[in-house]
Design an enzyme around this catalytic site. Structure first.
Site, short mmCIF file in Angstrom:
data_model
loop_
_atom_site.label_atom_id
_atom_site.label_comp_id
_atom_site.label_asym_id
_atom_site.label_seq_id
_atom_site.Cartn_x
_atom_site.Cartn_y
_atom_site.Cartn_z
N CYS A 134 48.58 112.12 32.17
CA CYS A 134 47.20 111.17 32.38
C CYS A 134 47.47 110.66 33.21
CB CYS A 134 46.81 110.54 30.43
SG CYS A 134 46.14 108.92 31.28
N CYS A 137 46.61 106.88 32.92
CA CYS A 137 47.84 106.00 32.33
C CYS A 137 49.22 105.60 33.18
CB CYS A 137 47.89 106.17 31.15
SG CYS A 137 45.73 106.88 31.03
N ASP A 138 49.54 106.67 33.70
CA ASP A 138 50.75 106.99 34.48
C ASP A 138 50.38 106.96 35.83
OD1 ASP A 138 52.05 107.18 31.54
OD2 ASP A 138 51.14 108.84 31.21
#
Ligand code: NAP
Length: 307
Positions: A134, A137-138
Site C-alpha cells: 500500500c 499508506c506507507d
C-alpha cells in the site's frame, strides 16, 4: 444449534462492521463472524487520512475498533474466528465455525480481498520492513529513498506517480513489455523523470536481512540476472477476493468477485454481499462502508417482505 439471527454478517472490515451497525440499529438480531483478523486490511495500515470525519487522520486499527464498538453498542454479537463452511441451500441459512453452527434468516458476505503477493520467502520475511502492498499508506516512510513499484496495471502506474512525492527514485518493474494500464496513466509515468521503467523483468529475490536492501531481477527474454540497490518494494500486482468459501454456490465473475443480482443481493435470495469481495474498482474504506450500509438496508427490506 445456536439461536436464530436475523442477519449473519461474514467478515469484519468497513463493509462488515457498517452492515452490522445498520442492521443492529434497525432492530435486527445480528451476529458478525469477524474472522481471526477483525478489522481486515485496514488494520495492517498506519494512518488513514482519507476517511471523512478525521481531519488529522486516524490509525487504521483504531478506526476499525471504533466501527466494531459502534455496532456492538446497538447489539451486534461477535464471533472472532474464521467461518469454515456455509450452507445456503435452505433457510434459515447455516454458517459453521468448526463444529459450531450459526443460523441466519439472511446473510451479508463482506469478506474483503487480499493483495496478490509474489510468493517469495524473502517477501514474507521482509513484509512491513520495506515490503508493502500500500503506497498510499506507507509511502511517507520512504522520503528520499529508492523504491521499486511492481505491476503493469493502473494501480502500479498510480502508485508509482504517488511514490515520486516521497522517493528520490522509483523503478517501475513489469513482467511483460505491454502494460495493462490505461494509456493516460502510462503516459503520466513515462513523463515522470523520477520514474525508470524496467520491462520484461521478474523479481527473483528481495534482498536484506532485517530490512530491504535490494532486489534481484531476471530478464524474461535473456534470462540475465541483475541487482538493484533500494530500500522499498511496493507490490501493485492485483488483488484476490476472499470468496473461496462461497465458490460452489454464489455467482462470481471470472476473477472470483461476487456478482450483485438485485441491488446488493446475490444470486441467492436473502444472501447479500458488500465491499471488496464485490468491488475490484474502488476498494476504499469509505466505499466499502457505503456498500455495507446498502446491503444492510437491502437485507432489512427483504426480511420485512418475508414476514
Ligand atoms: P490489474 O489491472 O489486475 O493489474 C495487475 C498487474 O500486476 C498486471 O500488470 C499483471 O501483469 C501484474 N501481475 C499479476 N500477477 C503478477 C505476478 N505474480 N508477478 C508480477 N506481476 C504480476 O490490477 P490493478 O492495477 O490493481 O487494477 C485493478 C482494477 O482497478 C482495474 O480495473 C483498474 O483499471 C482499476 N484501477 C483504476 C484506477 C484509476 O482509474 N485511477 C487506479 C487503480 C486501479 P500482466 O499484465 O502481465 O498480467
Amino acid at each position: 444449534m445456536s439461536d436464530l439471527y436475523d442477519v449473519l454478517v461474514i467478515g469484519a472490515g468497513p463493509a462488515g462492521y457498517t452492515a452490522a451497525l445498520y442492521a443492529s440499529r434497525g432492530n435486527l438480531k445480528v451476529l458478525c463472524l469477524e474472522g481471526w483478523q477483525p478489522g481486515g486490511q485496514l488494520t495492517t495500515t498506519t494512518v488513514i487520512e482519507n476517511f471523512p470525519g478525521f481531519r488529522d487522520g486516524k490509525d487504521g486499527k483504531e478506526l476499525m475498533k471504533e466501527m466494531r464498538d459502534q455496532a456492538a453498542r446497538f447489539g451486534t454479537d461477535y464471533i472472532t474466528a474464521n467461518v469454515s463452511k456455509v450452507d445456503f441451500s435452505a433457510r434459515p441459512f447455516k454458517v459453521w465455525v468448526g463444529d459450531a453452527v450459526y443460523q441466519g434468516r439472511s446473510v451479508i458476505i463482506a469478506t474483503g480481498a487480499k493483495s496478490r503477493m509474489l510468493g517469495l520467502e524473502s517477501e514474507a520475511r521482509l513484509f512491513s520492513k520495506g515490503v508493502s502492498t500500500c503506497a498510499t499508506c506507507d509511502g511517507f516512510f520512504f522520503k528520499n529513498k529508492v523504491v521499486a513499484l511492481l505491476g503493469g496495471g493502473d494501480s502500479a502506474m498510480e502508485e508509482a506517480g504517488f511514490m515520486t512525492k516521497y522517493a528520490s527514485k522509483v523503478y517501475l518493474i513489469h513482467r511483460r513489455s505491454e502494460f495493462r494500464a490505461s494509456k493516460i496513466m502510462q503516459d503520466r509515468v513515462k513523463d515522470n523523470e523520477k520514474i525508470e521503467i524496467l520491462t520484461n523483468k521478474t523479481v527473483e529475490e528481495i534482498l536484506g536481512e532485517s530490512v530491504v536492501s535490494g532486489i534481484r531481477l531476471k530478464d524474461t527474454q535473456t534470462g540475465a540476472l541483475s541487482t538493484l540497490e533500494l530500500q522499498g518494494v511496493f507490490l501493485a500486482i492485483g488483488h484476490i477476493p476472499s470468496t473461496q468459501l462461497f465458490e460452489a454456490v454464489i455467482e462470481m465473475d471470472a476473477d472470483q468477485y461476487i456478482l450483485h443480482k438485485n441491488h446488493t443481493m446475490t444470486n441467492i435470495e436473502g444472501v447479500f454481499a458488500a465491499g471488496d469481495c464485490v468491488d475490484h474498482r474502488y476498494r476504499q474504506a469509505i466505499t466499502a462502508a457505503a456498500d455495507g450500509c446498502r446491503a444492510a438496508m437491502d437485507a432489512e427490506k427483504w426480511l420485512e417482505a418475508q414476514a
